[in-house]
Design a protein around this motif. Sequence first.
Motif, PDB file in Angstrom:
ATOM      1  N   THR A  53     -14.895 -13.510  17.687  1.00 56.11           N
ATOM      2  CA  THR A  53     -14.375 -14.748  17.075  1.00 56.11           C
ATOM      3  C   THR A  53     -14.280 -15.872  18.097  1.00 56.11           C
ATOM      4  OG1 THR A  53     -13.116 -13.426  15.490  1.00 56.11           O
ATOM      5  CG2 THR A  53     -12.467 -15.726  15.777  1.00 56.11           C
ATOM      6  N   THR A  54     -13.780 -15.556  19.273  1.00 52.08           N
ATOM      7  CA  THR A  54     -13.652 -16.569  20.324  1.00 52.08           C
ATOM      8  C   THR A  54     -15.010 -17.122  20.719  1.00 52.08           C
ATOM      9  OG1 THR A  54     -11.672 -15.463  21.172  1.00 52.08           O
ATOM     10  CG2 THR A  54     -12.775 -17.015  22.641  1.00 52.08           C
ATOM     11  N   THR A  55     -16.001 -16.244  20.825  1.00 53.72           N
ATOM     12  CA  THR A  55     -17.353 -16.686  21.187  1.00 53.72           C
ATOM     13  C   THR A  55     -17.917 -17.634  20.142  1.00 53.72           C
ATOM     14  OG1 THR A  55     -17.762 -14.624  22.380  1.00 53.72           O
ATOM     15  CG2 THR A  55     -19.688 -15.910  21.727  1.00 53.72           C
ATOM     16  N   LYS A  56     -17.749 -17.279  18.866  1.00 58.09           N
ATOM     17  CA  LYS A  56     -18.233 -18.154  17.791  1.00 58.09           C
ATOM     18  C   LYS A  56     -17.560 -19.526  17.866  1.00 58.09           C
ATOM     19  CE  LYS A  56     -19.422 -14.694  14.257  1.00 58.09           C
ATOM     20  NZ  LYS A  56     -19.077 -14.193  12.912  1.00 58.09           N
ATOM     21  N   ASN A  57     -16.243 -19.531  18.012  1.00 60.31           N
ATOM     22  CA  ASN A  57     -15.503 -20.799  18.039  1.00 60.31           C
ATOM     23  C   ASN A  57     -15.898 -21.647  19.241  1.00 60.31           C
ATOM     24  OD1 ASN A  57     -14.161 -20.037  15.722  1.00 60.31           O
ATOM     25  ND2 ASN A  57     -12.366 -19.263  16.803  1.00 60.31           N
ATOM     26  N   PHE A  58     -16.058 -20.995  20.399  1.00 59.57           N
ATOM     27  CA  PHE A  58     -16.421 -21.742  21.600  1.00 59.57           C
ATOM     28  C   PHE A  58     -17.783 -22.421  21.450  1.00 59.57           C
ATOM     29  CE2 PHE A  58     -18.867 -21.791  25.556  1.00 59.57           C
ATOM     30  CZ  PHE A  58     -18.077 -22.627  26.345  1.00 59.57           C
ATOM     31  N   LEU A  59     -18.779 -21.670  20.996  1.00 58.08           N
ATOM     32  CA  LEU A  59     -20.123 -22.227  20.871  1.00 58.08           C
ATOM     33  C   LEU A  59     -20.185 -23.294  19.779  1.00 58.08           C
ATOM     34  CD1 LEU A  59     -22.269 -19.000  21.318  1.00 58.08           C
ATOM     35  CD2 LEU A  59     -21.931 -20.846  22.968  1.00 58.08           C
ATOM     36  N   THR A  60     -19.459 -23.083  18.693  1.00 55.05           N
ATOM     37  CA  THR A  60     -19.435 -24.097  17.634  1.00 55.05           C
ATOM     38  C   THR A  60     -18.866 -25.413  18.152  1.00 55.05           C
ATOM     39  OG1 THR A  60     -19.176 -22.376  15.938  1.00 55.05           O
ATOM     40  CG2 THR A  60     -18.581 -24.628  15.323  1.00 55.05           C
TER      41      THR A  60
ATOM     42  N   ASN B 287     -25.026  -2.887  21.345  1.00 55.70           N
ATOM     43  CA  ASN B 287     -25.918  -4.003  21.665  1.00 55.70           C
ATOM     44  C   ASN B 287     -25.523  -5.183  20.791  1.00 55.70           C
ATOM     45  OD1 ASN B 287     -27.373  -2.452  23.488  1.00 55.70           O
ATOM     46  ND2 ASN B 287     -28.836  -1.766  21.927  1.00 55.70           N
ATOM     47  N   MET B 288     -25.577  -6.365  21.367  1.00 52.17           N
ATOM     48  CA  MET B 288     -25.150  -7.561  20.642  1.00 52.17           C
ATOM     49  C   MET B 288     -26.324  -8.518  20.503  1.00 52.17           C
ATOM     50  SD  MET B 288     -22.124 -10.319  21.565  1.00 52.17           S
ATOM     51  CE  MET B 288     -20.820  -9.124  21.339  1.00 52.17           C
ATOM     52  N   VAL B 289     -26.467  -9.072  19.316  1.00 51.20           N
ATOM     53  CA  VAL B 289     -27.472 -10.110  19.055  1.00 51.20           C
ATOM     54  C   VAL B 289     -26.724 -11.387  18.700  1.00 51.20           C
ATOM     55  CG1 VAL B 289     -29.434 -10.821  17.668  1.00 51.20           C
ATOM     56  CG2 VAL B 289     -29.120  -8.391  18.255  1.00 51.20           C
ATOM     57  N   LEU B 290     -26.929 -12.407  19.506  1.00 56.17           N
ATOM     58  CA  LEU B 290     -26.281 -13.698  19.310  1.00 56.17           C
ATOM     59  C   LEU B 290     -27.329 -14.688  18.809  1.00 56.17           C
ATOM     60  CD1 LEU B 290     -23.962 -15.725  19.614  1.00 56.17           C
ATOM     61  CD2 LEU B 290     -24.492 -15.886  22.040  1.00 56.17           C
ATOM     62  N   ASN B 291     -27.231 -15.057  17.548  1.00 56.76           N
ATOM     63  CA  ASN B 291     -28.170 -15.997  16.935  1.00 56.76           C
ATOM     64  C   ASN B 291     -27.543 -17.392  16.887  1.00 56.76           C
ATOM     65  OD1 ASN B 291     -30.310 -14.113  16.271  1.00 56.76           O
ATOM     66  ND2 ASN B 291     -28.893 -13.274  14.762  1.00 56.76           N
ATOM     67  N   ILE B 292     -28.200 -18.332  17.515  1.00 58.04           N
ATOM     68  CA  ILE B 292     -27.703 -19.705  17.584  1.00 58.04           C
ATOM     69  C   ILE B 292     -28.660 -20.617  16.834  1.00 58.04           C
ATOM     70  CG2 ILE B 292     -27.115 -21.633  19.097  1.00 58.04           C
ATOM     71  CD1 ILE B 292     -26.503 -19.585  21.278  1.00 58.04           C
ATOM     72  N   ASP B 293     -28.149 -21.278  15.843  1.00 57.16           N
ATOM     73  CA  ASP B 293     -28.912 -22.285  15.110  1.00 57.16           C
ATOM     74  C   ASP B 293     -28.192 -23.622  15.274  1.00 57.16           C
ATOM     75  OD1 ASP B 293     -30.435 -23.828  13.458  1.00 57.16           O
ATOM     76  OD2 ASP B 293     -29.832 -22.830  11.585  1.00 57.16           O
ATOM     77  N   LYS B 294     -28.642 -24.368  16.274  1.00 54.49           N
ATOM     78  CA  LYS B 294     -27.961 -25.640  16.543  1.00 54.49           C
ATOM     79  C   LYS B 294     -28.217 -26.668  15.455  1.00 54.49           C
ATOM     80  CE  LYS B 294     -29.669 -26.396  20.669  1.00 54.49           C
ATOM     81  NZ  LYS B 294     -29.866 -27.008  22.019  1.00 54.49           N
ATOM     82  N   GLY B 295     -29.346 -26.555  14.799  1.00 52.37           N
ATOM     83  CA  GLY B 295     -29.705 -27.585  13.830  1.00 52.37           C
ATOM     84  C   GLY B 295     -30.092 -28.874  14.542  1.00 52.37           C
TER      85      GLY B 295
ATOM     86  N   ILE C 273     -24.816 -19.802  28.922  1.00 50.16           N
ATOM     87  CA  ILE C 273     -24.050 -19.295  27.778  1.00 50.16           C
ATOM     88  C   ILE C 273     -23.328 -18.002  28.150  1.00 50.16           C
ATOM     89  CG2 ILE C 273     -24.251 -18.326  25.460  1.00 50.16           C
ATOM     90  CD1 ILE C 273     -26.502 -20.323  24.956  1.00 50.16           C
ATOM     91  N   ILE C 274     -24.029 -17.123  28.849  1.00 46.63           N
ATOM     92  CA  ILE C 274     -23.409 -15.857  29.264  1.00 46.63           C
ATOM     93  C   ILE C 274     -22.226 -16.127  30.188  1.00 46.63           C
ATOM     94  CG2 ILE C 274     -23.791 -13.744  30.590  1.00 46.63           C
ATOM     95  CD1 ILE C 274     -26.696 -13.791  29.548  1.00 46.63           C
ATOM     96  N   LYS C 275     -22.392 -17.064  31.093  1.00 44.56           N
ATOM     97  CA  LYS C 275     -21.306 -17.390  32.026  1.00 44.56           C
ATOM     98  C   LYS C 275     -20.106 -17.992  31.309  1.00 44.56           C
ATOM     99  CE  LYS C 275     -20.343 -20.061  36.217  1.00 44.56           C
ATOM    100  NZ  LYS C 275     -20.913 -21.003  37.226  1.00 44.56           N
ATOM    101  N   ASP C 276     -20.362 -18.881  30.357  1.00 45.34           N
ATOM    102  CA  ASP C 276     -19.263 -19.555  29.652  1.00 45.34           C
ATOM    103  C   ASP C 276     -18.514 -18.609  28.716  1.00 45.34           C
ATOM    104  OD1 ASP C 276     -19.869 -21.904  30.940  1.00 45.34           O
ATOM    105  OD2 ASP C 276     -21.119 -22.687  29.317  1.00 45.34           O
ATOM    106  N   THR C 277     -19.247 -17.713  28.056  1.00 49.55           N
ATOM    107  CA  THR C 277     -18.619 -16.824  27.075  1.00 49.55           C
ATOM    108  C   THR C 277     -18.186 -15.489  27.669  1.00 49.55           C
ATOM    109  OG1 THR C 277     -20.805 -15.978  26.438  1.00 49.55           O
ATOM    110  CG2 THR C 277     -19.926 -17.845  25.181  1.00 49.55           C
ATOM    111  N   LYS C 278     -18.581 -15.238  28.925  1.00 50.49           N
ATOM    112  CA  LYS C 278     -18.230 -13.984  29.625  1.00 50.49           C
ATOM    113  C   LYS C 278     -18.797 -12.755  28.914  1.00 50.49           C
ATOM    114  CE  LYS C 278     -13.974 -15.809  31.693  1.00 50.49           C
ATOM    115  NZ  LYS C 278     -14.203 -17.198  31.275  1.00 50.49           N
ATOM    116  N   LEU C 279     -19.957 -12.912  28.286  1.00 53.20           N
ATOM    117  CA  LEU C 279     -20.609 -11.786  27.614  1.00 53.20           C
ATOM    118  C   LEU C 279     -21.485 -11.032  28.607  1.00 53.20           C
ATOM    119  CD1 LEU C 279     -21.589 -13.418  24.195  1.00 53.20           C
ATOM    120  CD2 LEU C 279     -19.710 -11.846  24.665  1.00 53.20           C
TER     121      LEU C 279
END
Length: 873
Positions: free
Chosen positions: A169-176, A206-214, A151-157
């Motif tokens: 915004t780009t990170t949210k759209n990409f992961l969605t 500091n960034m917190v990335l919460n992912i709820d794939k469902g 995920i870090i590699k794909d989003t460049k975070l």
Amino acid sequence: MKLLLNIKKEKDDLGKQVNNLANILPLTTFLKNCTVLFLFAISITIQAQNIPSSGKKYILGDVTVQGNTSFSEQTIITYSGLSKGKEITIPGEDIGDAIKKLWNSKLFSDIEVYVTKIEDNVAYLEIRLSDLPQLNELKINGVKKGKTEGIIKDTKLTKGVKVTENLITTTKNFLTKKYKKEGYLNSKIHINTIEVKDSTPTARVNMVLNIDKGEKVKIKDIVFTGNDVLSNKMLRKSMKSTKKINRLRILKRSKFIDSAYQADLGKLIEKYKENGYRDARIVSDSIIKNDDNTISLKIGVLEGEQYTFGNITFIGNTVYSNEYLNRILRIRKGDTYNGVLLQKRIQDGSKPDAFDIANEYQNNGYLFSSVNPVEVGAANNVIDMEIRISEGKPAYFNNVTVVGNDKTNDHVIYREIRTRPGQLYSKANVVRTVRELGQLGFFDAQEISPNFNNPNPNEGTIDMEYSVKETGSSQIELQGGYGGGGFIGTLGLSFNNFSIKDIFKKDAYKPIPMGDGQKLALRLQASRFYQTYSFSFSEPWLGGKRPVQFSTSISHTKQFQYNYLTGNADKSQSFNITGITFGLAKRLQVPDDFFVLSQAIGYQRYDLNNYNTNLFTFGNGFSNNLSYTVGLSRNNTSVDPIYPTGGSNFNITAKVTLPYSLFNGVDYKALKTEYDALDLTNTTDYARASEIDQERYKWLEFYKVKFKGDWYTQITKDLVLRPSVEFGFLGAYNNNRGAIPFERFFLGGDGLGTYSLDGREAIALRGYPNQSLSDNDGGTIYNKFSLELRYPVTLKASAKIYALSFLEGGASFNSFRDYNPFDIKRSAGLGIRIFMPAFGLLGIDFGHGFDTIPSDTGTSHGWETHFIIGQQF
């Protein structure tokens, strides 16, 4: 006089609007203290007192910088282009251009430019801005730790990246979109940033990335509209990877995957084209969410009318006649139109060695040829076709090279290459070369790549480069199992890319001399009841000119008698076997060069020391086995020997001895008659029987025929079916001598546990104990049938893993009078194979035997576990 220019940007792409802003807003419309206008989401405020309505030129005096930034004042001024002494227009483009430069650097936010004062024609400016915060720490919740790196590699975070609203915004759209493609339609992505407050001048968060794939959404139903010709069932069947819920389906799941769904829409149209409806198209498709958290797919189709083939004309062909090309095309006037079949007969992209028109040209030198079908008429639903062929010049190989081989010597590779400099180009030879390099076992078969370099259609030349990636080819073999009442261990050293000519070169030991493709093996196998030692060597190209393999092996085995009272080995009773074999194997040209003819001469000496069996009466004595073996094999399996996906491999061998009974002058009929009349409970008669057996088996006389065939079929992209058939028969020239007590077949188990080594062959049949499906003395006939379904988990160079399920059946018999190929012991089960260069082949099978064995009392034997271990370096 005071002029205030204040530009705030909420999104990165808004920086494109800053050009000519001062000219766009007439000064006469400004209020005296503050006028705020919104244009393209940019807030611009200009405060002016006694400012002329048109732009005026000024010389820049001093430019200062204010704000929360870690950059030096001079750096910001230089980057903005607002240097002291520069002539600028206020209002005008100069300040707007400066703001745009600073914004496009993606380093700052809240950029403001003020005119602090104007003296005569000298203007003084102040730039106010703030650094964009840098990412300090990233915490990802909701996914496994092994997924965070991707995920870090794909989003460049990565740490230090500038955190902007656009990045979030780009990170949210990409992961969605990513999780939607994987079937998680209800995924939710939340990103929070927290300012880091410390003494460091650089702004950080500091960034917190919460992912709820469902949960993955399942497909409740697939509904078609507009289809009259093809049924719903047929259309659903054409969609290979998109299936509705069916509790009875095992191999195909009903979870929605967007990428698979899009591909299946294409397959649906292909199904129409296969049935003549070339104009069929999808007019609508929608996803309907159901209350039970499932979805339904609604697909609207427009079928159109059915077409047939009309006249098919070839244009541009001079090398092949129309009649010959028609034989390859195999489509006739009046046939139902089938666009998919037409393309496969012209150029089948799914099979590199397919029998099609493009390959016929490619295999005969016409690398630069092209074959294009063109519809020239479609009157009355009859399609006339022109197959337009551009043949081009015949191509010849110019330079042929190999890259990537660090250990394997060049000559080992070049002798397997079917494409030579100056030779006419042939696609079939390129494909065959890739296959031969993969079959060597020295390279990762999945990584072999033929690269076409410097194609020159005018000169008719092409450079060929084969890229390979070497893998471990030498092996330490470690095997363990239980059989015959004890643990059986195996230790072996197998050097599969050995170089015997470098054996006395000190520098060649890295850790052993390697690179010439020779094989050297040392093997030790031992248990409480036996020990075996063996050495073998083979040279695949004897003399280096022809693919003639020379091999030799030496072995010695010592077996001890089993004491049924104590359960231990009685080392005062031993059975020794010493043997040596020399063999030659030659690659044939007829019927094709996949055939190999092998021949071998072997000698074995059997020495018995107070060792008695039920097969013969003498316990002290010897037997000699001088035999000749001839075999014919054909192996055209696909590139990867670890995981073949196509082709077949069969082998038939005959092992024979001299018919000594024809010329040694012994009357075996009389000996048999005398033997049958003896009372073996009488000491004198038993001694005489031992003498007769010693005479009968002084020189072994037999013939032995074996056959084994494997076929590999890729039934889907990921599933490979491997049926297999085996048969073996041990016969006698002279019935009065009978079948020999050695060389017999012992069926059952994993084929590894060879507790008794009286020249026997252990035949694997999973689901039963080792050697449990034959008599104690072994069988003279056996047959075995096997069906495996294989699924690749991964075929990467680091690890090749595949799962398998199997059905097996087999039996051994003592004579043809008892032989019944359908009277078999059956089993089924599951297994897995793992091949890693560092460890070799690892395997485990869980087999269930459905039938009983002599020692069982139930209706079925039940479960057995079989495993092997190999370590490779």
